[in-house]
Design a protein around this motif. Structure first.
Motif, mmCIF file in Angstrom:
data_model
loop_
_atom_site.group_PDB
_atom_site.id
_atom_site.type_symbol
_atom_site.label_atom_id
_atom_site.label_comp_id
_atom_site.label_asym_id
_atom_site.label_seq_id
_atom_site.Cartn_x
_atom_site.Cartn_y
_atom_site.Cartn_z
ATOM 1 N N ALA A 102 -7.286 8.257 6.749
ATOM 2 C CA ALA A 102 -6.134 7.915 7.418
ATOM 3 C C ALA A 102 -6.425 6.267 7.914
ATOM 4 C CB ALA A 102 -5.735 8.594 8.803
ATOM 5 N N VAL A 103 -7.486 6.160 8.286
ATOM 6 C CA VAL A 103 -7.851 4.679 8.533
ATOM 7 C C VAL A 103 -7.851 3.855 7.375
ATOM 8 C CG1 VAL A 103 -9.726 3.169 9.446
ATOM 9 C CG2 VAL A 103 -9.169 5.081 10.913
ATOM 10 N N THR A 104 -8.310 4.337 6.134
ATOM 11 C CA THR A 104 -8.448 3.460 5.001
ATOM 12 C C THR A 104 -6.975 3.319 4.677
ATOM 13 O OG1 THR A 104 -10.480 4.401 4.293
ATOM 14 C CG2 THR A 104 -9.074 3.584 2.479
ATOM 15 N N GLY A 105 -5.987 4.182 4.567
ATOM 16 C CA GLY A 105 -4.742 4.124 3.892
ATOM 17 C C GLY A 105 -4.035 2.951 4.910
ATOM 18 N N ALA A 106 -4.140 3.202 6.310
ATOM 19 C CA ALA A 106 -3.558 2.163 7.051
ATOM 20 C C ALA A 106 -4.024 0.869 6.811
ATOM 21 C CB ALA A 106 -3.634 2.677 8.650
ATOM 22 N N MET A 107 -5.279 0.499 6.942
ATOM 23 C CA MET A 107 -5.661 -0.573 6.597
ATOM 24 C C MET A 107 -5.384 -1.352 5.194
ATOM 25 S SD MET A 107 -9.903 -0.749 7.705
ATOM 26 C CE MET A 107 -10.105 -2.437 7.138
ATOM 27 N N SER A 108 -5.419 -0.519 4.154
ATOM 28 C CA SER A 108 -5.044 -1.041 2.894
ATOM 29 C C SER A 108 -3.703 -1.397 2.867
ATOM 30 C CB SER A 108 -5.368 0.126 1.982
ATOM 31 O OG SER A 108 -4.638 -0.109 0.756
ATOM 32 N N MET A 109 -2.498 -0.795 3.792
ATOM 33 C CA MET A 109 -1.243 -1.142 3.745
ATOM 34 C C MET A 109 -1.141 -2.316 4.614
ATOM 35 S SD MET A 109 0.687 0.973 1.942
ATOM 36 C CE MET A 109 2.129 0.855 2.613
ATOM 37 N N ALA A 110 -1.873 -2.381 5.549
ATOM 38 C CA ALA A 110 -1.687 -3.392 6.547
ATOM 39 C C ALA A 110 -2.243 -5.161 5.937
ATOM 40 C CB ALA A 110 -2.524 -3.243 7.721
ATOM 41 N N LEU A 111 -3.084 -4.479 5.197
ATOM 42 C CA LEU A 111 -3.941 -5.788 4.394
ATOM 43 C C LEU A 111 -3.291 -6.009 2.924
ATOM 44 C CD1 LEU A 111 -7.461 -5.251 5.302
ATOM 45 C CD2 LEU A 111 -5.948 -6.881 6.283
ATOM 46 N N HIS A 112 -2.223 -5.370 2.829
ATOM 47 C CA HIS A 112 -1.455 -5.649 1.526
ATOM 48 C C HIS A 112 -2.080 -5.605 0.327
ATOM 49 C CE1 HIS A 112 1.966 -6.666 3.869
ATOM 50 N NE2 HIS A 112 1.169 -7.649 4.630
ATOM 51 N N ALA A 113 -3.164 -4.618 0.334
ATOM 52 C CA ALA A 113 -3.855 -4.315 -1.152
ATOM 53 C C ALA A 113 -2.746 -3.355 -1.928
ATOM 54 C CB ALA A 113 -5.142 -3.404 -0.920
ATOM 55 N N ALA A 114 -2.718 -3.799 -3.200
ATOM 56 C CA ALA A 114 -1.913 -3.270 -4.065
ATOM 57 C C ALA A 114 -2.405 -2.900 -5.511
ATOM 58 C CB ALA A 114 -0.629 -4.359 -4.377
ATOM 59 N N SER A 115 -2.015 -1.760 -5.970
ATOM 60 C CA SER A 115 -2.423 -1.215 -7.376
ATOM 61 C C SER A 115 -1.454 -0.930 -8.161
ATOM 62 C CB SER A 115 -3.328 0.044 -7.014
ATOM 63 O OG SER A 115 -3.956 0.201 -8.208
ATOM 64 N N MET A 128 -5.115 -5.058 -9.427
ATOM 65 C CA MET A 128 -4.972 -4.823 -8.201
ATOM 66 C C MET A 128 -4.741 -6.468 -7.609
ATOM 67 S SD MET A 128 -7.779 -1.905 -7.153
ATOM 68 C CE MET A 128 -6.703 -1.322 -5.834
ATOM 69 N N ASP A 129 -3.952 -6.204 -6.477
ATOM 70 C CA ASP A 129 -3.865 -7.431 -5.703
ATOM 71 C C ASP A 129 -4.418 -7.075 -4.328
ATOM 72 O OD1 ASP A 129 -2.024 -8.287 -7.410
ATOM 73 O OD2 ASP A 129 -0.103 -7.585 -6.337
ATOM 74 N N ASN A 130 -5.389 -8.450 -3.931
ATOM 75 C CA ASN A 130 -6.262 -8.257 -2.734
ATOM 76 C C ASN A 130 -7.222 -7.191 -2.681
ATOM 77 O OD1 ASN A 130 -4.627 -10.188 -1.265
ATOM 78 N ND2 ASN A 130 -3.120 -8.586 -0.860
ATOM 79 N N PHE A 131 -7.747 -7.068 -3.973
ATOM 80 C CA PHE A 131 -8.893 -6.162 -4.158
ATOM 81 C C PHE A 131 -9.923 -6.196 -3.090
ATOM 82 C CE2 PHE A 131 -13.025 -5.146 -6.487
ATOM 83 C CZ PHE A 131 -12.595 -3.938 -6.718
ATOM 84 N N ALA A 132 -10.470 -7.294 -2.602
ATOM 85 C CA ALA A 132 -11.376 -7.331 -1.339
ATOM 86 C C ALA A 132 -10.962 -6.620 -0.344
ATOM 87 C CB ALA A 132 -11.849 -8.825 -1.356
ATOM 88 N N TRP A 133 -9.697 -6.752 -0.026
ATOM 89 C CA TRP A 133 -9.318 -5.963 1.147
ATOM 90 C C TRP A 133 -9.122 -4.522 0.853
ATOM 91 C CZ3 TRP A 133 -10.296 -8.145 5.402
ATOM 92 C CH2 TRP A 133 -9.706 -9.393 5.547
ATOM 93 N N PHE A 134 -8.880 -4.326 -0.291
ATOM 94 C CA PHE A 134 -8.968 -2.566 -0.867
ATOM 95 C C PHE A 134 -10.165 -2.118 -0.868
ATOM 96 C CE2 PHE A 134 -9.835 0.126 -4.540
ATOM 97 C CZ PHE A 134 -8.516 1.115 -4.315
ATOM 98 N N VAL A 135 -11.356 -2.651 -1.219
ATOM 99 C CA VAL A 135 -12.751 -2.383 -0.937
ATOM 100 C C VAL A 135 -13.027 -2.357 0.557
ATOM 101 C CG1 VAL A 135 -15.108 -2.887 -1.519
ATOM 102 C CG2 VAL A 135 -13.316 -3.080 -3.408
ATOM 103 N N ALA A 136 -12.780 -3.350 1.344
ATOM 104 C CA ALA A 136 -13.157 -3.349 2.728
ATOM 105 C C ALA A 136 -12.310 -2.225 3.437
ATOM 106 C CB ALA A 136 -12.673 -4.549 3.243
ATOM 107 N N SER A 137 -11.266 -1.709 3.048
ATOM 108 C CA SER A 137 -10.617 -0.693 3.643
ATOM 109 C C SER A 137 -11.396 0.821 3.339
ATOM 110 C CB SER A 137 -9.028 -0.568 3.172
ATOM 111 O OG SER A 137 -8.459 -1.691 3.439
ATOM 112 N N ILE A 138 -11.909 0.838 2.144
ATOM 113 C CA ILE A 138 -12.420 1.944 1.614
ATOM 114 C C ILE A 138 -14.047 2.081 2.372
ATOM 115 C CG2 ILE A 138 -13.905 2.899 -0.522
ATOM 116 C CD1 ILE A 138 -11.607 1.708 -2.113
#
Length: 174
Positions: A102-115, A128-138
């Motif tokens: 849940a935290v990962t999904g929320a962070m990913s959306m808030a940080l605008h990671a996109a696939s 992907m867009d904002n790949f670094a934020w995607f990885v950070a969220s995970i």
């Protein structure tokens, strides 16, 4: 949260279908939803891989072996890598995985990671867009789940040790 509830079961597949169906719209929001779904689905196996690495004594030999495989499964967005753990100990595995997911999904959306890719985990970084934020969220979600799993498993181990000590101290009844 749905991606981590049953680790590849019908609830997980419903969330995945929602994410992939949205890709057809081609909007930034639909790509962000797909990234959140993928990131959350990667959390359980990665969290368990991490937990078996940092606290191997809390897991059986077979679980430690599954933990080694879970690194690649998690990185590939194969949430089923966590099933052996959840099947053996659902109450100590699934809730922490859901919290981290849940935290990962929320962070990913808030940080605008996109696939733009419906599968592949970190191996579709080019889509992907904002790949670094995607990885950070995970990573954040995996650490949260790992911490919860380790705490719950340690509490169970402590309780078992206390019960065993009490059984040894009790006088034998003839």
């Amino acid at each position: 949260l749905m991606m981590c509830f049953d680790l590849g079961g019908p609830v997980n597949k419903a969330a995945y279908l929602f994410g992939t169906a949205g890709l057809d719209a081609g909007t930034p929001a639909s790509y962000e939803i797909m990234a959140a779904v993928m990131a959350a689905g990667m959390v359980p196996p990665l969290a368990l891989a991490l937990a078996t690495t940092i606290r191997p004594n809390l897991f059986t030999g077979a679980e430690r072996d599954n933990g080694r495989a879970a690194w690649l499964l998690g990185a590939s967005f194969i949430s089923e890598g966590a099933i052996p753990f959840a099947a053996a100990d659902p109450l100590r595995i699934i809730p922490p995985c859901m919290a981290g997911g849940a935290v990962t999904g929320a962070m990913s959306m808030a940080l605008h990671a996109a696939s733009r890719a419906p599968h592949g985990g970190i191996f579709v970084f080019f889509a992907m867009d904002n790949f670094a934020w995607f990885v950070a969220s995970i990573l954040v979600g995996a650490v949260i789940s790992c911490a919860g799993i380790v705490v719950l498993k340690q509490m169970a181990a402590n309780k078992k040790a206390v019960e065993e000590d009490a059984a040894k101290a009790a006088p034998a009844v003839a």
